[in-house]
Design an enzyme around this catalytic site. Structure first.
Site, PDB file in Angstrom:
ATOM      1  N   ASP A 207      -0.175   0.397   7.894  1.00  0.00           N
ATOM      2  CA  ASP A 207       0.283   0.188   9.264  1.00  0.00           C
ATOM      3  C   ASP A 207       1.513   1.051   9.575  1.00  0.00           C
ATOM      4  O   ASP A 207       2.372   1.243   8.718  1.00  0.00           O
ATOM      5  CB  ASP A 207       0.648  -1.298   9.395  1.00  0.00           C
ATOM      6  CG  ASP A 207       0.838  -1.750  10.817  1.00  0.00           C
ATOM      7  OD1 ASP A 207      -0.144  -1.747  11.562  1.00  0.00           O
ATOM      8  OD2 ASP A 207       1.976  -2.112  11.182  1.00  0.00           O
ATOM      9  N   GLU A 263      -2.326   4.830 -10.276  1.00  0.00           N
ATOM     10  CA  GLU A 263      -2.310   3.982 -11.489  1.00  0.00           C
ATOM     11  C   GLU A 263      -3.582   3.145 -11.573  1.00  0.00           C
ATOM     12  O   GLU A 263      -3.942   2.644 -12.636  1.00  0.00           O
ATOM     13  CB  GLU A 263      -1.127   2.989 -11.451  1.00  0.00           C
ATOM     14  CG  GLU A 263       0.240   3.614 -11.503  1.00  0.00           C
ATOM     15  CD  GLU A 263       1.334   2.589 -11.098  1.00  0.00           C
ATOM     16  OE1 GLU A 263       1.077   1.354 -11.132  1.00  0.00           O
ATOM     17  OE2 GLU A 263       2.438   3.054 -10.752  1.00  0.00           O
TER      18      GLU A 263
END
Ligand code: GLC
Ligand code: CA
Length: 545
Positions: A207, A263
Site C-alpha cells: 500500500d 529469504e
C-alpha cells in the site's frame, strides 16, 4: 533466461468485505473467499490478492490496521486465514496479502502509546513535530510544522494535545504515518512481513509505498498549479509533492524489502505508487529488477478506448519495463471507477479490453466483478461509508466527474454479484454492508456462466489461451505497423514461437491483408481469415500463428 512465476501470473483482486459473506452478517469474510476459490480457479486466474483483513477499527475498511498479526473478527479467525492460504495452494494458485507499511490506525496500541506523552518507549515511532511558531502558542496561535498536503487534500498534520505536537498522516487523520527512520519501527514491520511469509503467503501488495519516507528536514513543498493528484503525478492541492513522496530512501527500501522477501524464495511484491512512469520503474530497480518485483502503473486507469491510445501506452510501458522487468496491466481497482464506465457500458468493448489485458506482455490484474462487467453504483456523498467523500460534500459531483476523479469509493465496492437470488447471492443477511447493485438480476456470475458469449466466458477463454501458450506469458512484444487506423496489432514471440494479436477498436468492421494461415483465437467468433486477408468485425479480435 527463465522468467519467475510472479512475472507470468494473472492476478485477481478480492475486496473481502464485498466478495462473499459466509456467516450471513452482511459483510464478506475469509470463509466466503474459501467457498469461492473454485469459481476463481475455474475462470483461470493463477493468483489472488486479498485486501487487508487484519484487526482494524475499519474506518478505512482495513487500510487502518490495529494489529498486523491478527484478523478482524468480522472477517474471521487466524485459523480461517491459514486455511485460506492452504486452500488457495491446494488449487495450485498463489495468494498475495496486502501490507500497509506506511501507516497504522490511530487505535493501534503503538500509536496510543506514542501519543500519550513526549517520553515513552514509542515516542519516536510516528512523525511528531512541534508547532512551527513555538512562541505563537502562548498567544493562542498554532502553526502547522510545514505546508504539506495529505493525499486526500488538506494538511496532513494533526494536533495531539497530550504532547502539544502534531503528527503526520499521509492519507486520512486516523492513519498516522510510521517513522521509518526509527530502526525499531523498521525491524518490527519487517518481522511482520516475515510472519505471514513464514505462513506460506506468496507475496504482498504494498500500500502507498511511495510515501513511506518523507524528507528528513520536513522542508516545505513548492507551489504547483495542479488541483488534484492524478494517477501519474501525486502533486495536487496546489503543491508539488517534492518532499512528501518518492524520496530516495523509498527506492532503497524497495531493494531492502526485496532482500527480505528473497529469504523466502520467489515472492511477488507489487507496489502501489502513483507517479510518473520513470519513477514507478525505479521502485522495481535501476539496472536489474532488484527492487519490487512489480509496480502498478496507474496512468492506464484513465485509458481512452482507442487503438492509438493503447499503441502509445504499450510502446511506452514496454520500453520502461523491458526485460528483466515486467509491467502490470490494470484497468480498475478498489479506489477508481470501474473500467466499464470508460467503455460506456459496452460489453463488446469490455471483451476487447480483456483481450488486450491478457495478451499483452505483462501481468494482468483484475478487480473482482470486472469479469462480469459490474458497474459503479451512484451513491450520494453524504451517506457514504467511505470517509473521503465526507471531506467534499460541498462540491457538486459533476465537478469531480469532469476532473475524472473518483471520490466516493463505495461506488466500486458493492457486493459481488453471484446470482439472481436475494442480495445477488452474496449474503443471506437482511442488509448488506453496502447495497447490492440493482442490475444484479442481469449482471451475475451464474447467468454469465451459462451464456457462452458472456464477458465471463470470454475471460475464461482468454486465460486458457494464455496458460496454454507460453509465448503469451514469456514472449517479447513487437508492435505491428501498417494496419488500419483503428486496428491494434502486436507479435508476441519466443525463440521457438510467434503469435500475432489483432484487435479492432472500431465499431465498423476492418479488413486488411495478412500473411498467415492459421487462426488460433477468435474473440467474438465472427472474425474471418482466408489465405491473404483478415476481416475483423466491430470490436473483434483474432490471434493468428
Ligand atoms: C491505498 C488503498 C486505499 C487506502 C489507502 C490508504 O491507496 O488502495 O484503498 O484507502 O491506500 O491506506
Ligand atoms: Ca460475514
Amino acid at each position: 533466461m527463465t522468467i519467475p512465476w510472479y512475472h507470468k501470473t494473472t492476478i485477481y483482486q478480492i475486496y473481502p468485505r464485498s466478495f462473499m459473506d459466509a456467516n450471513g452478517d452482511g459483510v464478506g469474510d475469509l470463509r466466503g473467499i474459501i467457498q469461492k476459490l473454485d469459481y476463481l480457479k475455474d475462470i483461470g486466474f493463477e493468483a489472488i490478492w486479498v485486501s487487508p483483513f487484519f484487526a482494524s477499527p475499519q474506518r478505512d475498511f482495513g487500510y487502518d490496521v490495529s494489529d498486523y498479526l491478527s484478523t478482524a473478527p468480522e472477517f474471521g479467525t487466524m485459523e480461517d486465514a491459514l486455511q485460506l492460504i492452504e486452500e488457495t495452494h491446494r488449487r495450485g494458485m498463489k495468494i498475495v496479502f496486502d501490507l500497509v507499511l506506511n501507516h497504522t490506525s490511530d487505535q493501534h496500541p503503538w500509536f496510543l502509546e506514542s501519543r500519550s506523552s513526549r517520553h515513552n518507549p514509542k515516542a519516536n515511532w510516528y512523525l511528531w513535530r512541534s508547532p512551527s511558531l513555538p512562541l505563537g502558542e502562548g498567544l493562542g496561535v498554532r502553526v502547522k510544522p510545514n505546508n504539506w498536503q495529505s493525499m486526500t487534500g488538506g494538511s496532513g498534520w494533526h494536533y495531539a494535545g497530550e504532547r502539544g505536537q502534531y503528527y503526520w498522516a499521509s492519507f486520512l487523520p486516523f492513519q498516522p504515518d510510521l517513522n521509518w527512520r526509527n530502526s525499531e519501527v523498521k525491524k518490527t514491520m519487517f518481522d511482520i512481513a516475515r510472519f505471514w511469509l513464514a505462513k506460506g503467503v506468496d507475496g504482498y501488495r504494498l500500500d502507498i509505498f511511495n510515501t513511506i519516507y518523507k524528507n528528513e528536514e520536513f522542508r516545505d513543498n513548492p507551489f504547483a498549479f495542479k488541483l488534484a493528484p492524478t494517477p501519474n503525478d501525486p502533486s495536487g492541492f496546489l503543491q508539488k509533492a517534492k518532499y512528501s513522496q518518492d524520496q530516495p530512501e523509498s527506492f532503497d527500501l524497495a531493494r531492502e524489502f526485496r532482500k527480505l522477501t528473497d529469504e523466502f524464495g520467489k515472492i511477488l511484491t507489487v507496489g502501489e505508487v502513483a507517479a510518473a512512469r520513470e519513477v514507478v520503474r525505479t521502485y522495481a530497480g535501476e539496472e536489474t529488477n532488484d527492487g519490487l518485483t512489480l509496480v502498478f502503473d496507474f496512468e492506464m486507469l484513465q485509458f481512452k478506448f482507442t487503438a492509438e491510445y493503447f499503441r502509445a501506452l504499450i510502446e511506452d510501458i514496454d520500453r520502461h519495463f523491458s526485460p528483466p522487468f515486467m509491467p502490470v496491466y490494470v484497468f480498475s481497482n478498489l479506489d477508481k471507477r470501474r473500467s466499464i464506465h470508460r467503455l460506456r457500458d459496452d460489453i463488446r468493448k469490455a471483451k476487447l479490453l480483456a483481450m488486450l489485458q491478457f495478451t499483452v506482455r505483462g501481468v494482468p490484474c483484475t478487480y473482482y466483478g470486472e469479469e462480469l462487467g459490474m458497474t459503479n453504483l451512484d451513491l450520494p456523498f453524504k451517506n457514504a461509508l467511505d470517509p473521503i467523500p465526507h471531506k467534499y460534500t460541498f462540491a457538486p459531483r459533476l465537478f469531480f466527474d469532469l476532473m475524472d476523479v473518483t471520490v466516493n469509493r463505495d461506488e466500486v465496492r458493492t457486493p459481488m454479484q453471484w446470482d439472481e437470488s436475494r442480495n445477488a447471492g452474496f449474503s443471506v443477511a437482511e442488509k448488506t454492508w453496502l447495497p447490492v447493485h440493482p442490475n444484479y438480476p442481469t449482471v451475475n456470475a451464474k447467468r454469465e456462466n451459462a451464456d457462452e458469449t458472456s464477458l465471463l466466458n470470454t475471460f475464461k477463454r482468454l486465460l486458457k489461451f494464455r496458460r496454454e501458450n507460453i509465448t503469451m506469458q514469456e514472449g517479447l512484444l513487437e508492435l505491428l505497423n501498417g494496419l488500419p487506423k483503428n486496428v491494434l496489432g502486436f507479435i508476441r514471440k519466443t525463440a521457438s514461437e510467434e503469435r500475432i494479436v489483432l484487435m479492432n477498436f472500431d465499431e465498423r468492421e476492418n479488413e486488411f491483408p495478412l500473411d498467415s494461415s492459421e487462426c488460433v483465437f477468435k474473440l467474438s467468433g465472427n472474425e474471418e481469415l482466408d489465405q491473404k486477408a483478415v476481416r475483423l468485425n466491430g470490436f473483434g479480435g483474432m490471434i493468428v500463428k
